[in-house]
Design a protein around this motif. Structure first.
Motif, PDB file in Angstrom:
ATOM      1  N   ASN A   2       0.801  -1.230   0.000  1.00  0.00           N
ATOM      2  CA  ASN A   2       0.000   0.000   0.000  1.00  0.00           C
ATOM      3  C   ASN A   2       0.830   1.275   0.000  1.00  0.00           C
ATOM      4  O   ASN A   2       0.443   2.273  -0.608  1.00  0.00           O
ATOM      5  CB  ASN A   2      -0.991   0.007   1.165  1.00  0.00           C
ATOM      6  CG  ASN A   2      -0.301  -0.019   2.506  1.00  0.00           C
ATOM      7  OD1 ASN A   2       0.508  -0.896   2.794  1.00  0.00           O
ATOM      8  ND2 ASN A   2      -0.621   0.931   3.345  1.00  0.00           N
ATOM      9  N   TYR A   8       1.611   2.898  -3.445  1.00  0.00           N
ATOM     10  CA  TYR A   8       0.571   3.672  -4.123  1.00  0.00           C
ATOM     11  C   TYR A   8       0.767   5.166  -3.863  1.00  0.00           C
ATOM     12  O   TYR A   8       0.609   5.986  -4.768  1.00  0.00           O
ATOM     13  CB  TYR A   8      -0.816   3.243  -3.649  1.00  0.00           C
ATOM     14  CG  TYR A   8      -1.224   1.869  -4.121  1.00  0.00           C
ATOM     15  CD1 TYR A   8      -2.233   1.719  -5.062  1.00  0.00           C
ATOM     16  CD2 TYR A   8      -0.621   0.720  -3.630  1.00  0.00           C
ATOM     17  CE1 TYR A   8      -2.632   0.457  -5.500  1.00  0.00           C
ATOM     18  CE2 TYR A   8      -1.001  -0.541  -4.051  1.00  0.00           C
ATOM     19  CZ  TYR A   8      -2.004  -0.671  -4.990  1.00  0.00           C
ATOM     20  OH  TYR A   8      -2.379  -1.902  -5.417  1.00  0.00           O
ATOM     21  N   TYR A   9       1.119   5.534  -2.640  1.00  0.00           N
ATOM     22  CA  TYR A   9       1.350   6.944  -2.316  1.00  0.00           C
ATOM     23  C   TYR A   9       2.576   7.474  -3.063  1.00  0.00           C
ATOM     24  O   TYR A   9       2.599   8.625  -3.485  1.00  0.00           O
ATOM     25  CB  TYR A   9       1.496   7.129  -0.804  1.00  0.00           C
ATOM     26  CG  TYR A   9       0.171   7.036  -0.101  1.00  0.00           C
ATOM     27  CD1 TYR A   9      -0.615   8.172   0.067  1.00  0.00           C
ATOM     28  CD2 TYR A   9      -0.310   5.825   0.378  1.00  0.00           C
ATOM     29  CE1 TYR A   9      -1.842   8.104   0.700  1.00  0.00           C
ATOM     30  CE2 TYR A   9      -1.549   5.744   1.009  1.00  0.00           C
ATOM     31  CZ  TYR A   9      -2.300   6.889   1.159  1.00  0.00           C
ATOM     32  OH  TYR A   9      -3.527   6.815   1.775  1.00  0.00           O
ATOM     33  N   SER A  10       3.565   6.627  -3.257  1.00  0.00           N
ATOM     34  CA  SER A  10       4.729   7.016  -4.046  1.00  0.00           C
ATOM     35  C   SER A  10       4.319   7.289  -5.491  1.00  0.00           C
ATOM     36  O   SER A  10       4.798   8.238  -6.118  1.00  0.00           O
ATOM     37  CB  SER A  10       5.777   5.903  -3.982  1.00  0.00           C
ATOM     38  OG  SER A  10       6.835   6.174  -4.854  1.00  0.00           O
ATOM     39  N   PHE A  69       1.350   8.312  -6.503  1.00  0.00           N
ATOM     40  CA  PHE A  69       0.618   9.590  -6.521  1.00  0.00           C
ATOM     41  C   PHE A  69       1.621  10.740  -6.597  1.00  0.00           C
ATOM     42  O   PHE A  69       1.482  11.662  -7.406  1.00  0.00           O
ATOM     43  CB  PHE A  69      -0.235   9.770  -5.263  1.00  0.00           C
ATOM     44  CG  PHE A  69      -1.306   8.744  -5.047  1.00  0.00           C
ATOM     45  CD1 PHE A  69      -1.850   8.011  -6.088  1.00  0.00           C
ATOM     46  CD2 PHE A  69      -1.781   8.511  -3.771  1.00  0.00           C
ATOM     47  CE1 PHE A  69      -2.849   7.077  -5.871  1.00  0.00           C
ATOM     48  CE2 PHE A  69      -2.787   7.586  -3.540  1.00  0.00           C
ATOM     49  CZ  PHE A  69      -3.317   6.863  -4.585  1.00  0.00           C
ATOM     50  N   ASP A  70       2.607  10.697  -5.715  1.00  0.00           N
ATOM     51  CA  ASP A  70       3.610  11.753  -5.642  1.00  0.00           C
ATOM     52  C   ASP A  70       4.400  11.850  -6.939  1.00  0.00           C
ATOM     53  O   ASP A  70       4.653  12.943  -7.449  1.00  0.00           O
ATOM     54  CB  ASP A  70       4.548  11.439  -4.472  1.00  0.00           C
ATOM     55  CG  ASP A  70       5.022  12.663  -3.740  1.00  0.00           C
ATOM     56  OD1 ASP A  70       4.375  13.717  -3.817  1.00  0.00           O
ATOM     57  OD2 ASP A  70       6.068  12.559  -3.068  1.00  0.00           O
ATOM     58  N   THR A  97      -3.772  13.380   2.789  1.00  0.00           N
ATOM     59  CA  THR A  97      -3.743  12.314   1.788  1.00  0.00           C
ATOM     60  C   THR A  97      -4.834  11.303   2.097  1.00  0.00           C
ATOM     61  O   THR A  97      -5.326  11.221   3.235  1.00  0.00           O
ATOM     62  CB  THR A  97      -2.397  11.555   1.764  1.00  0.00           C
ATOM     63  OG1 THR A  97      -2.214  10.913   3.033  1.00  0.00           O
ATOM     64  CG2 THR A  97      -1.238  12.461   1.476  1.00  0.00           C
ATOM     65  N   CYS A 153      -6.574   7.288   0.255  1.00  0.00           N
ATOM     66  CA  CYS A 153      -6.590   6.329  -0.834  1.00  0.00           C
ATOM     67  C   CYS A 153      -7.681   5.295  -0.585  1.00  0.00           C
ATOM     68  O   CYS A 153      -7.863   4.831   0.549  1.00  0.00           O
ATOM     69  CB  CYS A 153      -5.241   5.624  -0.939  1.00  0.00           C
ATOM     70  SG  CYS A 153      -5.149   4.458  -2.321  1.00  0.00           S
ATOM     71  N   GLY A 163      -6.848   7.931  -5.247  1.00  0.00           N
ATOM     72  CA  GLY A 163      -6.286   8.658  -4.123  1.00  0.00           C
ATOM     73  C   GLY A 163      -6.366  10.149  -4.314  1.00  0.00           C
ATOM     74  O   GLY A 163      -6.711  10.644  -5.382  1.00  0.00           O
ATOM     75  N   PHE A 217      -4.467  13.996  -2.649  1.00  0.00           N
ATOM     76  CA  PHE A 217      -3.696  14.728  -1.658  1.00  0.00           C
ATOM     77  C   PHE A 217      -3.844  16.209  -1.914  1.00  0.00           C
ATOM     78  O   PHE A 217      -4.238  16.640  -2.991  1.00  0.00           O
ATOM     79  CB  PHE A 217      -2.238  14.271  -1.532  1.00  0.00           C
ATOM     80  CG  PHE A 217      -1.338  14.508  -2.701  1.00  0.00           C
ATOM     81  CD1 PHE A 217      -0.630  15.690  -2.838  1.00  0.00           C
ATOM     82  CD2 PHE A 217      -1.147  13.516  -3.635  1.00  0.00           C
ATOM     83  CE1 PHE A 217       0.235  15.873  -3.894  1.00  0.00           C
ATOM     84  CE2 PHE A 217      -0.273  13.687  -4.695  1.00  0.00           C
ATOM     85  CZ  PHE A 217       0.413  14.869  -4.824  1.00  0.00           C
TER      86      PHE A 217
END
Length: 146
Positions: free
Chosen positions: A28, A31-33, A35-36, A63, A65, A109, A111
């Protein structure tokens, strides 16, 4: 759930062997990586983000998701972007992560960037030149599916 056509820009991001976790799918946090990576690569390519000397700079203050299905190496991810709120000094980005052979996203997601002065870290209004570049990514909030 959103479809690819609900977004305004996209970029392909290949998964890596190390993205998979012990359960055989992408962890998980990756996934944030993505997005960034998708947002900041777009900002750099659009000439807005200079990571070494630019002013203002965007700080992430929120943030989130929703995961709809797993992604695993060696799939590639299509990270689709849109903006649902363009404020005075903030931008709410939404990113849909899609893979080949699927109509719906694997994850959706968001942010929020608050743009601040590089030195003082105080909120700074977005320059008009930035607004003009960001406007094509804006969708009406009612058009965006959470």
């Amino acid at each position: 759930m959103s479809s690819r056509s609900d977004y305004r820009a996209h970029r392909i991001i290949p998964t890596r062997w190390l993205d998979n976790d012990a359960y055989g799918h992408v962890n998980n946090v990756v996934y944030y990586s993505w997005f960034d990576t998708a947002v900041n690569a777009w900002l750099i390519e659009a000439g807005l983000l200079d990571i070494h000397h630019g002013n203002p700079i965007g700080l992430v203050v929120e943030t989130g998701c929703k995961y709809h299905r797993s992604v695993a190496f060696p799939e590639s991810v299509e990270a689709h972007l849109r903006i649902v709120r363009l404020g005075n000094s903030s931008v709410r980005w939404e990113v849909g992560l899609f893979t080949a052979g699927h109509d719906g996203p694997a994850a959706e997601g968001h942010f929020v960037h608050v743009y601040v002065d590089r030195v003082t870290r105080r909120p700074s209004p977005l320059p008009d030149s930035w607004r003009q570049v960001l406007l094509p990514l804006v969708v009406a909030q009612g058009d965006a599916t959470p």
